[in-house]
Write a protein that holds these residues in place. Sequence first.
Motif: not given
Length: 535
Positions: A272-293
């Motif tokens: 990414a740095k070599k090709n002048n791209k930014k990285i905004w890494a994704m942070v997920g919760n696996r759509s797990d409602q109880e674990a997220t709560h």
Amino acid sequence: MNNRFGRFVITILVVVLAAGLFIQHISADDEAPFKDIDTSYAKNEIIDLYHRNILTGITATSFSPTQSITRAEFITVLDRLLKLDPAVSPVSPYTDVAKKAWYYGWIQAAVQLELANGTSATTFAPAKAVTRQEAAVWMAKALKQINHTSAQTSFNDRNKIASWARSAVATVNNLGLMKGDNSKNFRPSDPITRQETAVLIDRVLQNESWAAELDDEPEERIVIGWQYGQTTAQYENTVLKSNVNTLSPRWYYVGKTGTVTDSTDASLITWAKKNNKKIWAMVGNRSDQEATHQMLSSAGTRNTAVNQLVALVSKYRLDGLNIDFENVAPDDREYLTSFITLLAEKMYALNAMLSIDVSPDLGTDWTDAFDYAALGKQVNYMVMMGYDEHYDGSKLPGPNASIPFDQHAVDTVLKVVPSHKVILALPLYNRDWTLNPNGTVSTSKYISLPEQNQIISNYGMKPVWNETLGQYVANYSKQSIKHTIWIEDGRSLITKYDLSVKSNLAGIAYWYIGGESADIWSSVSNAEKFYNYSF
């Protein structure tokens, strides 16, 4: 021969040779590329536009200046003037525009940008001569001069100008682009000749401000490409073909205790740095409602998750994070805001970007956890996921992302979040709907755009453009069972891109890289260029 005299002779030879090359270059450019333009009043314009690769001849040596120009030829000239690329989309409503025809991609490029329409819903008439009033309309659209002028003109034959062309004729006349004849007639129904077209295009380029805009590079906006289902090498290869400048790989997931799993690929960071791209890494919760709560509802676990995420950003020197928490319980609304507030404070200290993905507010439990106003104050960017208008489980079939759906989603968030913080996410996937006899949904299948296009080809589907939805719609039958697809293609994605531009949004995002068909990138590139022109 002494050294001083030798150097003098060498210098003279270099000057003479250079002069010879220069003279040869000039004479080559001045030489008429066609044998039949010496008596044309547009000779100089034809030569200039030929060298600009805007105009070509009928043959290698013939231009036919007095011959009428066809609809396909005129559209190609306009596209080249605007520096657009052919859009070889597999989806076309026109039965008389063969995919193997030289002009197919040029016509598609213009149609996708609404610069030209067919003579009917299913025909374009590519070989038909362009009338002067048609040329006026197409030129006014290309220069974004529609409805800028009164429809009144002083031409003696003004009553012969079609109602749909009057404003455009008045506009191009007032701009000095198209004039009448010696009898002060516009001759709206007469075919425009190839030499008249050359003069028309040259007049556009003589306008210094227009010419400068055509030479400018488009202003860069944020373009996020989420990684999904591709290896790092595949992802990198696709990104290079696209307009994506911000990468979002699925690297991190937060569990119920606040612990973050780390799947960082350091090679992508280097690339990414070599090709002048930014990285905004994704942070997920696996759509797990109880674990997220459990994670959100405890200050301790929230702190654990935030500290681990910030440590990862610092360790890998990431440009930012993209929070993708889905299926969050409505009761966790305040907890989610608290989590984002704490994370934003620490990301700011690292000079790193924080973005959050939100769904359109349809008054359901799915979006109740997103406090647009409160979240918008904390994050750098809010990504509106403009898709899943109809989804697996919908009782009635429908589009994945129609323009009214996306417009409502954008309008709603803009009431409380400034436009420079909002990014509109576009779908590179679709659904194939299988219908019951009464029109309700039997089943639906998640499909990528290449899969969609293969179905269209296999069943000879006849797409019809729906102006209201901003999409083609087509049906087919398989084993006597009806299927419907609201098609996503270059044209439909351009309408959504146009929405983001008109709403002054920060940019767009794609879910997901790898789901597109190859033609999509040329279509979006054309949109970037054309919508950047202000003229």
